[in-house]
Enzyme design. Structure first.
Site, mmCIF file in Angstrom:
data_model
loop_
_atom_site.group_PDB
_atom_site.id
_atom_site.type_symbol
_atom_site.label_atom_id
_atom_site.label_comp_id
_atom_site.label_asym_id
_atom_site.label_seq_id
_atom_site.Cartn_x
_atom_site.Cartn_y
_atom_site.Cartn_z
ATOM 1 C CG HIS A 109 -51.858 -25.582 115.862
ATOM 2 N ND1 HIS A 109 -50.907 -25.163 114.977
ATOM 3 C CD2 HIS A 109 -53.049 -25.323 115.257
ATOM 4 C CE1 HIS A 109 -51.483 -24.662 113.889
ATOM 5 N NE2 HIS A 109 -52.788 -24.756 114.031
ATOM 6 C CG ASN A 151 -51.129 -22.167 110.064
ATOM 7 O OD1 ASN A 151 -50.866 -22.303 111.258
ATOM 8 N ND2 ASN A 151 -52.243 -22.595 109.531
ATOM 9 C CG HIS A 177 -57.744 -14.668 121.452
ATOM 10 N ND1 HIS A 177 -58.388 -14.940 120.267
ATOM 11 C CD2 HIS A 177 -58.641 -14.011 122.212
ATOM 12 C CE1 HIS A 177 -59.619 -14.465 120.318
ATOM 13 N NE2 HIS A 177 -59.802 -13.895 121.485
ATOM 14 C CE1 TYR A 186 -58.040 -19.281 116.818
ATOM 15 C CE2 TYR A 186 -55.947 -19.807 117.830
ATOM 16 C CZ TYR A 186 -56.769 -19.783 116.724
ATOM 17 O OH TYR A 186 -56.315 -20.286 115.531
HETATM 18 FE FE1 HDE Z 1 -56.204 -22.029 114.873
HETATM 19 N N1 HDE Z 1 -56.784 -22.816 116.675
HETATM 20 N N2 HDE Z 1 -58.110 -22.106 114.253
HETATM 21 N N3 HDE Z 1 -55.636 -21.437 113.012
HETATM 22 N N4 HDE Z 1 -54.306 -22.037 115.442
HETATM 23 C C1 HDE Z 1 -55.951 -23.124 117.683
HETATM 24 O O1 HDE Z 1 -56.323 -22.543 119.927
HETATM 25 C C2 HDE Z 1 -59.193 -22.246 115.043
HETATM 26 C C3 HDE Z 1 -56.447 -21.227 111.950
HETATM 27 C C4 HDE Z 1 -53.241 -21.543 114.745
HETATM 28 O O2 HDE Z 1 -49.165 -22.541 119.517
HETATM 29 C C5 HDE Z 1 -56.690 -23.478 118.934
HETATM 30 O O3 HDE Z 1 -55.051 -22.392 121.775
HETATM 31 C C6 HDE Z 1 -60.404 -22.077 114.273
HETATM 32 C C7 HDE Z 1 -55.759 -20.517 110.909
HETATM 33 C C8 HDE Z 1 -52.034 -21.758 115.476
HETATM 34 O O4 HDE Z 1 -50.769 -22.388 120.999
HETATM 35 C C9 HDE Z 1 -58.164 -23.281 118.549
HETATM 36 C C10 HDE Z 1 -59.997 -21.841 112.985
HETATM 37 C C11 HDE Z 1 -54.501 -20.321 111.385
HETATM 38 C C12 HDE Z 1 -52.423 -22.381 116.660
HETATM 39 C C13 HDE Z 1 -58.055 -22.865 117.108
HETATM 40 C C14 HDE Z 1 -58.556 -21.858 112.990
HETATM 41 C C15 HDE Z 1 -54.443 -20.909 112.695
HETATM 42 C C16 HDE Z 1 -53.846 -22.533 116.604
HETATM 43 C C17 HDE Z 1 -56.303 -24.793 119.545
HETATM 44 C C18 HDE Z 1 -60.856 -21.647 111.765
HETATM 45 C C19 HDE Z 1 -53.334 -19.648 110.671
HETATM 46 C C20 HDE Z 1 -51.510 -22.854 117.793
HETATM 47 C C21 HDE Z 1 -55.449 -24.479 120.751
HETATM 48 C C22 HDE Z 1 -61.632 -20.497 111.813
HETATM 49 C C23 HDE Z 1 -53.562 -18.236 110.471
HETATM 50 C C24 HDE Z 1 -51.279 -21.786 118.803
HETATM 51 C C25 HDE Z 1 -55.541 -23.051 120.901
HETATM 52 C C26 HDE Z 1 -50.327 -22.274 119.869
HETATM 53 C C27 HDE Z 1 -54.619 -23.079 117.630
HETATM 54 C C28 HDE Z 1 -59.149 -22.554 116.375
HETATM 55 C C29 HDE Z 1 -57.792 -21.699 111.798
HETATM 56 C C30 HDE Z 1 -53.235 -20.899 113.456
HETATM 57 C C31 HDE Z 1 -59.061 -24.475 118.775
HETATM 58 C C32 HDE Z 1 -61.817 -22.173 114.811
HETATM 59 C C33 HDE Z 1 -56.344 -20.062 109.566
HETATM 60 C C34 HDE Z 1 -50.614 -21.385 115.066
HETATM 61 O O5 HDE Z 1 -58.746 -22.258 119.290
#
Ligand code: HDE
Length: 680
Positions: free
Chosen positions: A76, A149, A340, A363
């Protein structure tokens, strides 16, 4: 002794104001406030001599510059955000005690960041990808983040596989290609060997993965959450955002062209809409399942690769979010915002979805590396609007000046404060779900059906949407080099639909599966974008005008504007164009600076005095718009040009020969696209 938690004294906007600075008309200073007499020449020993170490101004300026970048988000990275507010329709006290969901007269400030997932920070915005839709609610009880999402399910069922998924979709490590694209071997190898991805892959090969606008896409919390009311009763819920403008997409050829013509297409659209006062709006919806009904469904509600069909579990619309303010500084706000899923308020709790559970760790961890330490909550964009007090101290970038010697609990020197607050007074208490089991590394049997909902999605698509999915698979797998991976994917998706798998196999030279699809027993109309709201407002129309345009034109343009449509004049140069009656129109774009892909519709006006070059340019716009199924209007000379090019007698092409031209053109624009042209 417990202090009452003061409420929302300050709006988020007022809070942010304190940190803003306007450097205009100010003296240039160092960061220490020293006024500078010169800023273009470093301090040297003689005009042609070496630079001196003593030059503190040079060193401060250069050091700051050298440290201007922070690590981009691992996923993202490419995102854009805006401020707004959330209003509730009716109290949700039956389901939750969250204060911001009690009173319809309360406006909760929000900050929303939209993003692509795979691409780097500078990548194009119209790539095929899921979009992030992350909302921070600044509530009186602390920040609540709904980090969702635009696709309601996910690729994997357990967070431990997230690094594998992301490694597979990111550019391949040996040559760092391709950027912001899943059309390569490692992604599809992952898919074929992790078949839980089937359902989400269907979504990401569908039109959902190329939204027309961030204002025209749905949002989903994905996981099952819990809402808990004041009596302690819980319900399982899924969260939805429904765009008031409906859910609309680009077509793939158009999306790829836009990537080059305007890599900032989505942020520009969002930014300009807000600047124009066309505030993007989304209704918040919840689906609710009673705790007693947890096992009543043919899927496990903890499985994040499953959605809850809206026809079975209706979406209750509970409030509306309006984005009404652009950021002042993208780095300070959009880049530094830290979301988060674990930022919750009393009345909102988790389920045991193993994907959600892992996210609850990831997060904060990612913010530590990205924002350089544990004090990111003090950054202006991340601060709650209510006070926060605890015994956490120090660390990089600490801004709070905690007074007094006590920084531990329990204590007597500060009367044992700051003190925990009982649940009855707003203290967060986790929902007391009864849990028991052996420590195991395994997955529940109830998570093992990977294909039923992928098939449900396929069966719910219109013929056009199905054709787009087949083309998307054919494109993506056509870019895969490994024959084995191609075949594995065809074989895998034969479990979804043999019609799909056969056509893809045909396109990529793989062996088609045998067999036929079972008769359709269930579909979910809500999954098809054909069912979405269709409105003309905020649609951009390229009006192709030459000198000597007819006197009716200003009236047509006014009628379009009254419907909220945005006509923008395109011509050969930026000189005003003049009508036969002497009226003038300001030109916004030239054929050189714009392109049909940047508009929702094309209106060819032309004029008898336009030269051949102009006619050709106008027809290039019209032809391309035609191939992208867009509404096309023509009056005056434009009608003749379209006729000569054979573009006139097709659906969604409205010519000035009809007396209801304006109304019909508006109708055609509302329809978004006219799929039965059979151009591709
Ligand atoms: Fe994320 N995801 N994600 N994700 N995600 C991040 O956090 C993660 C997942 C989502 O505009 C990271 O600050 C894991 C699902 C959005 O700043 C990180 C798993 C969904 C955003 C991270 C998922 C999301 C992130 C990277 C699997 C939809 C952007 C930067 C368990 C429900 C937020 C950050 C923004 C961002 C981890 C799966 C949505 C690395 C480990 C499912 C919208 O922490």
């Amino acid at each position: 002794m417990t202090k009452k938690h003061p409420v929302n004294e300050k709006s988020k906007q007022e809070q942010l104001e304190q940190f803003k600075t306007d450097d205009r008309n100010q003296a240039l200073t160092t960061n220490q406030g020293l006024k500078l007499s010169e800023d273009e020449f470093s301090l040297k020993a003689g005009e042609r001599g070496p630079t001196l170490m003593e030059d503190f101004h040079f060193r401060e300026k250069m050091t700051h510059f050298d440290h201007e970048r922070i690590p981009e988000r691992i996923v993202h990275a490419r995102g854009f955000a805006a401020h707004g507010e959330f209003e509730l329709y009716d109290s949700l006290s039956e389901y939750t005690k969250a204060k911001f969901l009690q009173n319809p007269s309360v406006k909760t400030p929000v900050f929303v960041r939209f993003s692509t997932v795979a691409g780097s920070k500078g990548s194009a915005e119209t790539v095929r990808d899921a979009r992030g839709f992350a909302t921070k609610f600044y509530t009186e009880e602390g920040n609540y983040d709904l980090v969702g999402n635009n696709i309601p399910v996910f690729f994997i069922q357990d967070a431990i596989k997230f690094p594998d998924l992301i490694h597979a979709v990111k550019p391949e490590p040996h040559n760092e290609m391709p950027q912001a694209a899943s059309a390569h071997d490692t992604f599809w190898d992952f898919v074929a060997n992790n078949q839980e991805s089937a359902h989400m892959v269907m979504w990401s090969m569908s039109d959902r993965a190329i939204p027309r606008s961030l204002r025209m896409m749905e949002g989903f919390g994905v996981h099952t959450f819990r809402l808990v009311n004041a009596e302690g009763k819980a319900h399982f819920v899924k969260f939805h955002w429904k765009p008031v403008l409906g859910t609309h997409s680009l077509v793939w050829d158009e999306a790829q062209t836009i990537s080059g013509k305007d890599p900032d297409f989505h942020r520009r659209d969002l930014w300009e809409s807000i600047e124009n006062g066309d505030y993007p709006e989304y209704e918040l919806g919840i689906q609710i399942i009673d705790e007693e009904d947890e096992f009543k469904f043919d899927f496990d509600i903890l499985d994040p690769t499953k959605l809850w069909p809206e026809e079975d579990i209706p979406v209750k619309l509970v409030g509306k979010m309006t984005l009404n303010r652009n950021v002042d500084n993208v780095f300070a706000e959009t880049e530094q915002v830290a979301f988060h899923p674990g930022h919750v308020v009393p009345g909102i709790d988790f389920s045991n979805d193993p994907l959600l559970q892992g996210r609850l760790f990831s997060y904060t961890d990612t913010q530590l590396i990205r924002l350089g330490g544990p004090n990111f909550h003090e950054l202006p964009i991340n601060r709650p609007v209510c006070p926060f007090h605890n015994n956490q101290r120090d660390g990089y970038g600490r801004q709070t000046i905690n007074k007094g010697p006590v920084s531990y609990h329990r204590n007597s020197l500060a009367a044992n404060t700051p003190a925990p607050v009982p649940e009855s007074e707003g203290g967060y208490a986790h929902y007391q779900e009864k849990v028991e089991g052996r420590k195991v590394r395994s997955r529940s049997e109830s998570f093992k059906d990977h294909f039923s909902q992928a098939t449900l999605f396929w069966n719910s698509m219109s013929d056009t949407e199905k054709a787009h999915i087949i083309s998307a698979f054919s494109f993506e797998l056509g870019k895969v080099k490994s024959k084995s991976v191609q075949q594995q994917v065809v074989d895998m998706f034969a479990n979804v639909s043999t019609v799909l798998a056969k056509q893809v196999a045909q396109a990529i030279g793989a062996t088609p599966p045998s067999g036929t699809d079972a008769p359709v027993t269930k579909s979910s109309p809500a999954l098809s974008q054909e069912q979405t709201i269709k409105k003309p407002n905020t649609r951009k129309v390229a009006v192709i005008v030459a000198n000597d345009f007819s006197s009716d034109l200003p009236q047509v343009l006014n009628s379009l504007k009254q419907q909220g449509i945005q006509p923008e004049i395109v011509s050969t140069t930026l000189q005003n164009v003049k009508g036969t009656d002497g009226s003038e129109l300001e030109v916004q774009h030239t054929f050189l600076t714009s392109d049909s892909v940047l508009f929702d519709a094309i209106y060819v006006v032309g004029s008898a005095s336009a030269d051949e070059k102009f006619r050709k340019e106008a027809l290039t716009f019209a032809q391309e718009a035609f191939e992208h199924f867009k509404p096309i209007g023509a009056t005056d000379e434009g009608v003749k040009w379209l006729k000569a090019a054979g573009l006139d007698s097709s659906t969604g092409v409205v010519t000035g020969e009809t007396t209801r031209f304006t109304d019909e053109f508006i109708e055609a624009i509302s329809a978004h696209r006219h799929w039965n042209r059979h151009v591709i």
